[in-house]
Write a protein that holds these residues in place. Sequence first.
Motif, mmCIF file in Angstrom:
data_model
loop_
_atom_site.group_PDB
_atom_site.id
_atom_site.type_symbol
_atom_site.label_atom_id
_atom_site.label_comp_id
_atom_site.label_asym_id
_atom_site.label_seq_id
_atom_site.Cartn_x
_atom_site.Cartn_y
_atom_site.Cartn_z
ATOM 1 N N SER A 151 -29.511 -38.059 -7.389
ATOM 2 C CA SER A 151 -30.363 -37.254 -8.275
ATOM 3 C C SER A 151 -31.668 -37.995 -8.584
ATOM 4 N N SER A 153 -33.210 -38.066 -11.174
ATOM 5 C CA SER A 153 -33.155 -38.649 -12.519
ATOM 6 C C SER A 153 -32.736 -40.119 -12.485
ATOM 7 N N THR A 209 -22.789 -36.683 -14.416
ATOM 8 C CA THR A 209 -24.179 -36.758 -13.987
ATOM 9 C C THR A 209 -25.096 -36.212 -15.087
ATOM 10 N N SER A 213 -27.762 -38.622 -17.180
ATOM 11 C CA SER A 213 -29.206 -38.364 -17.142
ATOM 12 C C SER A 213 -29.729 -38.075 -18.546
ATOM 13 N N GLY A 217 -31.784 -40.973 -17.944
ATOM 14 C CA GLY A 217 -32.507 -40.480 -16.769
ATOM 15 C C GLY A 217 -33.996 -40.789 -16.860
ATOM 16 N N ALA A 548 -29.454 -33.346 -15.310
ATOM 17 C CA ALA A 548 -29.177 -33.463 -13.876
ATOM 18 C C ALA A 548 -27.774 -32.973 -13.518
ATOM 19 N N TYR A 566 -30.389 -29.221 -11.448
ATOM 20 C CA TYR A 566 -30.316 -29.385 -12.899
ATOM 21 C C TYR A 566 -29.551 -28.192 -13.431
#
Length: 613
Positions: A151, A153, A209, A213, A217, A548, A566
């Motif tokens: 990602s 981020s 995740t 983030s 992030g 994210a 996202y």
Amino acid sequence: MKSLITFIFSLTSFFFCVSLFPEPGAAAAHNDGVYIVYMGAPASLKGSLKDDHAQLLDSLLKRKQDALIHNYKNGFSGFAAHLSAEEARSIAEKPGVVSVFPDPVFQLHTTRSWDFLKYETSVMIESNPSSDSNSMDAIIGILDTGIWPESESFNDKTMGPIPLRWNGTCASGQDSSTFNCNKKIIGARSYGAGEIKSRTPRDMMGHGTHVASTAAGVEVKDVSYYGLAAGTAKGGSPVSRLAIYQVFSSQNGSHGSTVLAAFDDAIADGVDVLSLSFGSSSFLEQEFINDPIALGAFHAVQNGITVVCSAGNDGPSPGSVVNSAPWILTVAASTIDRVFESDVVLGNNKVIKGTGINFANIQNSPVYPIIYAKSATKSGVDENATRNCEPNSMDQEIIKGKIVVCDNEDSLYPQRNKQDEVKKLGGIGVILIDDELRGVAFNFGTFPMTVISSKDGAKVLSYINSTKNPVATILPTTAPTNYKPAPTIAFFSSRGPSTIPKNILKANPSVLFHGTLFLPKLILIKLYQMGCMSQPDIAALGVNILAAWIGNDTVQTLKGKDPPLYNVLSGTSMACPHVSGIAAAVKSRNPTWSPSAIRSAIMTTIEELKMQI
Ligand SMILES: *[C@@H]1O[C@H](CO)[C@@H](O)[C@H](O)[C@H]1NC(C)=O
Ligand SMILES: *[C@@H]1O[C@H](CO)[C@@H](O)[C@H](O)[C@H]1NC(C)=O
Ligand SMILES: *[C@@H]1O[C@H](CO)[C@@H](O)[C@H](O)[C@H]1NC(C)=O
Ligand SMILES: *[C@@H]1O[C@H](CO)[C@@H](O)[C@H](O)[C@H]1NC(C)=O
Ligand SMILES: *[C@@H]1O[C@H](CO)[C@@H](O)[C@H](O)[C@H]1NC(C)=O
């Protein structure tokens, strides 16, 4: 402030003496199964008791070679093992053993717990103009579902070298060809079943995740959930590092013994903050001495680590807060001034405000017949079942081709089932009447569905009654800002006081305090004591949060589009990492501050902090 910190210190040591170490031998052992044997401080600190741990393990392994699941020896002492009830009771009597208790199962604190991921909403981290260039590195440990390292981020372009004091590792297991740590994600461990080599810390669910983030992030411009909530994503402390401890690898939850193993490693790895967006249900919360989160957090705090946990989604009833040990910073969820609005237009051109994420693709003018589900009652079916749009309660001939108004007063079926049922019968859309859900935007995909208040519900029903051929439409979602009132505590957010033990009033809100700290739009609500109404320590944004997501979630993917990078989620799960990010930022500016000082500062002096930091 100083006296407050002292107060919290003494409170902590009070519980240390009084309730964390009662007379040993209190084993709640009724069945065979996995038990956690907790033996207090790490063996290396215990002098003459040092060998208790080794002796106990030795004698266990002589009897049952495969019994051991985890051995805890860094941050604290103990182990988890398959034991009979008899063995558990007998071990509880041994010297050095503090408590023995059955291995509990924890669940993530997203709204997922009352519905499927597919139907939830989430998304949006706001941009943060502050500059953190002078701060020292802080390391945030995230206990969750893992991470999607690709990602944007977690891009490490702006990160300096990894701090030398970092003792952790990047155990990418079977995924080592594709799972790479970097200068942002500096550690990753997975605690799935089987060999370490065959595990992967890669996130398959999205929750971890999202949370990571939100905590740390880096800034990513122009993100959205298929165009909704478009803006810049950025975590609470973009300069901080992430250490990932994957303790959930399926929807089945995470065992307390696993969570303790992650605490044990994180303490040795050298994280500064730990972020936990999960816990037990409020009905199952145990005494601290039998609660892996309370015990792991206790030793983490002893090692200078600030532990931030979500308060749970069992609100709004009083006494529903979990993770309420006094050494934990417990986070409630508040709303943001942005809503995901999907409105209803009636044939009389009245517009009714609704909430939900849908990418409905029907006409914007009110041309679709609308009906109250109750009028479609099948013979022999309870009228209450029909008006709540329960499965097998509605007459297909009547529903077909119509927008259906459903009540949501039954607790039997989540809104997902109602959507599926109306869809199955050929209905065109659903308008759900529910005052609580109205505050949280659920994701209905491409099906026209929205949630309205009971007050507006009465208006819709009276319109339906007022004309022979009532018609309506449901508009696709927009995401306006400046919604009032905001912030408010989310209805689902668990409330205090803690029921374990009864004398901890996990702080109480009275004054809504709009401090903005260094996170614009991150609105913190300062909490005070107020009679018997009570809350966790602090509230942060936890409704409709964009952050994210994993890169290959086909369930969340709109037809014909790429998977979303996202996504929008709600829950105290989303509120917790906002505060973890703040705790890391406070720590990086004040490296000598203890967890109690950081906790106290965040709770009591938001305005002062803004000046100091
Ligand atoms: C989750 O639990 C179900 C039912 O107990 C079980 O069949 C399944 O194998 C479990 N899945 C994982 C990944 O552990
Ligand atoms: C990290 O490792 C070093 C060297 O082994 C040790 O001195 C230090 O105490 C460790 N840090 C933690 C947090 O355990
Ligand atoms: C139907 O719902 C109403 C309102 O919630 C309730 O008062 C009534 O007892 C219910 N009837 C049955 C048969 O469950
Ligand atoms: C609609 O009409 C029905 C039947 O006349 C009546 O029972 C019901 O109370 C009315 N509902 C509203 C909201 O006016
Ligand atoms: C996502 O990717 C991972 C790793 O590449 C894979 O194991 C998993 O099955 C994928 N999930 C989906 C829904 O494609």
